[in-house]
Design a protein around this motif. Structure first.
Motif, PDB file in Angstrom:
ATOM      1  N   GLN A 125       0.828  -1.197   0.000  1.00  0.00           N
ATOM      2  CA  GLN A 125       0.000   0.000   0.000  1.00  0.00           C
ATOM      3  C   GLN A 125       0.863   1.248   0.000  1.00  0.00           C
ATOM      4  O   GLN A 125       0.645   2.173   0.754  1.00  0.00           O
ATOM      5  CB  GLN A 125      -0.944  -0.026   1.190  1.00  0.00           C
ATOM      6  CG  GLN A 125      -1.912  -1.179   1.132  1.00  0.00           C
ATOM      7  CD  GLN A 125      -2.864  -1.183   2.298  1.00  0.00           C
ATOM      8  OE1 GLN A 125      -2.919  -0.245   3.072  1.00  0.00           O
ATOM      9  NE2 GLN A 125      -3.622  -2.235   2.428  1.00  0.00           N
ATOM     10  N   ASP A 126       1.848   1.263  -0.855  1.00  0.00           N
ATOM     11  CA  ASP A 126       2.742   2.396  -0.967  1.00  0.00           C
ATOM     12  C   ASP A 126       2.676   2.909  -2.396  1.00  0.00           C
ATOM     13  O   ASP A 126       2.266   2.195  -3.302  1.00  0.00           O
ATOM     14  CB  ASP A 126       4.180   1.974  -0.632  1.00  0.00           C
ATOM     15  CG  ASP A 126       5.068   3.157  -0.266  1.00  0.00           C
ATOM     16  OD1 ASP A 126       4.638   4.317  -0.427  1.00  0.00           O
ATOM     17  OD2 ASP A 126       6.203   2.920   0.175  1.00  0.00           O
ATOM     18  N   ASP A 175       8.355   7.846   2.715  1.00  0.00           N
ATOM     19  CA  ASP A 175       9.733   7.883   3.189  1.00  0.00           C
ATOM     20  C   ASP A 175      10.015   9.121   4.041  1.00  0.00           C
ATOM     21  O   ASP A 175      10.766   9.059   5.005  1.00  0.00           O
ATOM     22  CB  ASP A 175      10.719   7.840   2.021  1.00  0.00           C
ATOM     23  CG  ASP A 175      10.795   6.478   1.363  1.00  0.00           C
ATOM     24  OD1 ASP A 175      10.204   5.511   1.891  1.00  0.00           O
ATOM     25  OD2 ASP A 175      11.454   6.377   0.315  1.00  0.00           O
ATOM     26  N   LYS A 176       9.404  10.236   3.688  1.00  0.00           N
ATOM     27  CA  LYS A 176       9.655  11.491   4.413  1.00  0.00           C
ATOM     28  C   LYS A 176       9.216  11.409   5.870  1.00  0.00           C
ATOM     29  O   LYS A 176       9.701  12.154   6.713  1.00  0.00           O
ATOM     30  CB  LYS A 176       8.973  12.655   3.703  1.00  0.00           C
ATOM     31  CG  LYS A 176       7.449  12.581   3.723  1.00  0.00           C
ATOM     32  CD  LYS A 176       6.829  13.714   2.919  1.00  0.00           C
ATOM     33  CE  LYS A 176       5.332  13.719   2.906  1.00  0.00           C
ATOM     34  NZ  LYS A 176       4.631  12.479   2.801  1.00  0.00           N
ATOM     35  N   ASP A 177       8.301  10.480   6.170  1.00  0.00           N
ATOM     36  CA  ASP A 177       7.790  10.327   7.535  1.00  0.00           C
ATOM     37  C   ASP A 177       8.608   9.329   8.356  1.00  0.00           C
ATOM     38  O   ASP A 177       8.314   9.113   9.528  1.00  0.00           O
ATOM     39  CB  ASP A 177       6.330   9.858   7.496  1.00  0.00           C
ATOM     40  CG  ASP A 177       5.423  10.844   6.766  1.00  0.00           C
ATOM     41  OD1 ASP A 177       5.691  12.064   6.840  1.00  0.00           O
ATOM     42  OD2 ASP A 177       4.470  10.390   6.110  1.00  0.00           O
ATOM     43  N   LEU A 178       9.603   8.723   7.743  1.00  0.00           N
ATOM     44  CA  LEU A 178      10.390   7.687   8.401  1.00  0.00           C
ATOM     45  C   LEU A 178      11.825   8.159   8.629  1.00  0.00           C
ATOM     46  O   LEU A 178      12.364   8.911   7.816  1.00  0.00           O
ATOM     47  CB  LEU A 178      10.414   6.419   7.534  1.00  0.00           C
ATOM     48  CG  LEU A 178       9.070   5.786   7.222  1.00  0.00           C
ATOM     49  CD1 LEU A 178       9.211   4.732   6.141  1.00  0.00           C
ATOM     50  CD2 LEU A 178       8.466   5.191   8.472  1.00  0.00           C
ATOM     51  N   PRO A 179      12.456   7.691   9.698  1.00  0.00           N
ATOM     52  CA  PRO A 179      13.866   8.036   9.888  1.00  0.00           C
ATOM     53  C   PRO A 179      14.723   7.425   8.783  1.00  0.00           C
ATOM     54  O   PRO A 179      14.362   6.402   8.195  1.00  0.00           O
ATOM     55  CB  PRO A 179      14.215   7.430  11.245  1.00  0.00           C
ATOM     56  CG  PRO A 179      13.054   6.646  11.701  1.00  0.00           C
ATOM     57  CD  PRO A 179      11.917   6.876  10.775  1.00  0.00           C
ATOM     58  N   ASP A 180      15.861   8.047   8.509  1.00  0.00           N
ATOM     59  CA  ASP A 180      16.760   7.559   7.450  1.00  0.00           C
ATOM     60  C   ASP A 180      17.177   6.112   7.672  1.00  0.00           C
ATOM     61  O   ASP A 180      17.423   5.385   6.723  1.00  0.00           O
ATOM     62  CB  ASP A 180      18.006   8.434   7.351  1.00  0.00           C
ATOM     63  CG  ASP A 180      17.708   9.795   6.747  1.00  0.00           C
ATOM     64  OD1 ASP A 180      16.628   9.960   6.132  1.00  0.00           O
ATOM     65  OD2 ASP A 180      18.553  10.687   6.883  1.00  0.00           O
ATOM     66  N   HIS A 183      11.831   0.362   6.640  1.00  0.00           N
ATOM     67  CA  HIS A 183      10.594   0.494   5.876  1.00  0.00           C
ATOM     68  C   HIS A 183      10.705   1.531   4.757  1.00  0.00           C
ATOM     69  O   HIS A 183       9.782   1.679   3.960  1.00  0.00           O
ATOM     70  CB  HIS A 183       9.437   0.842   6.805  1.00  0.00           C
ATOM     71  CG  HIS A 183       9.208  -0.200   7.852  1.00  0.00           C
ATOM     72  ND1 HIS A 183       8.724  -1.450   7.553  1.00  0.00           N
ATOM     73  CD2 HIS A 183       9.458  -0.200   9.174  1.00  0.00           C
ATOM     74  CE1 HIS A 183       8.653  -2.169   8.662  1.00  0.00           C
ATOM     75  NE2 HIS A 183       9.101  -1.437   9.657  1.00  0.00           N
ATOM     76  N   ARG A 184      11.821   2.229   4.698  1.00  0.00           N
ATOM     77  CA  ARG A 184      12.022   3.189   3.611  1.00  0.00           C
ATOM     78  C   ARG A 184      12.217   2.426   2.297  1.00  0.00           C
ATOM     79  O   ARG A 184      12.817   1.354   2.265  1.00  0.00           O
ATOM     80  CB  ARG A 184      13.241   4.063   3.870  1.00  0.00           C
ATOM     81  CG  ARG A 184      13.041   5.034   5.020  1.00  0.00           C
ATOM     82  CD  ARG A 184      14.288   5.849   5.251  1.00  0.00           C
ATOM     83  NE  ARG A 184      14.590   6.726   4.135  1.00  0.00           N
ATOM     84  CZ  ARG A 184      14.151   7.974   4.009  1.00  0.00           C
ATOM     85  NH1 ARG A 184      13.404   8.503   4.958  1.00  0.00           N
ATOM     86  NH2 ARG A 184      14.464   8.704   2.963  1.00  0.00           N
TER      87      ARG A 184
END
Length: 81
Positions: free
Chosen positions: A2-3, A26-31, A35-36
């Protein structure tokens, strides 16, 4: 899955190249998050109004490295009107 992914596409030597650069979340996840979305390059052929996957490459240390991933031939992308 669902991405939604974003990137660029271009033609090279008669093949369609799909440069997948990331996912919209991706912007909502840490580097460091597993899950990026990882950057990938797909080489595909357009044949009989279908996309045929030839191979995929991963972006590693600033260069493309061909993956040994094998595409399931049961998945067919057809042009629809």
């Amino acid at each position: 899955m669902q991405d939604e992914y974003f990137g660029n596409y271009y033609f090279e030597d008669g093949f369609l190249m799909l440069d997948e650069k990331g996912g919209i979340y991706d912007k909502d996840l840490p580097d460091s998050s597993i899950h990026r979305a990882e950057r990938k390059l797909y080489k595909v052929e357009i044949k009989d109004d279908k996309l045929v996957h030839l191979f995929m490459s991963d972006w590693n240390n600033g260069k493309w490295v061909r993956s040994n991933f094998e595409f399931n031939e049961a998945y067919i992308y057809r042009k629809v009107n």
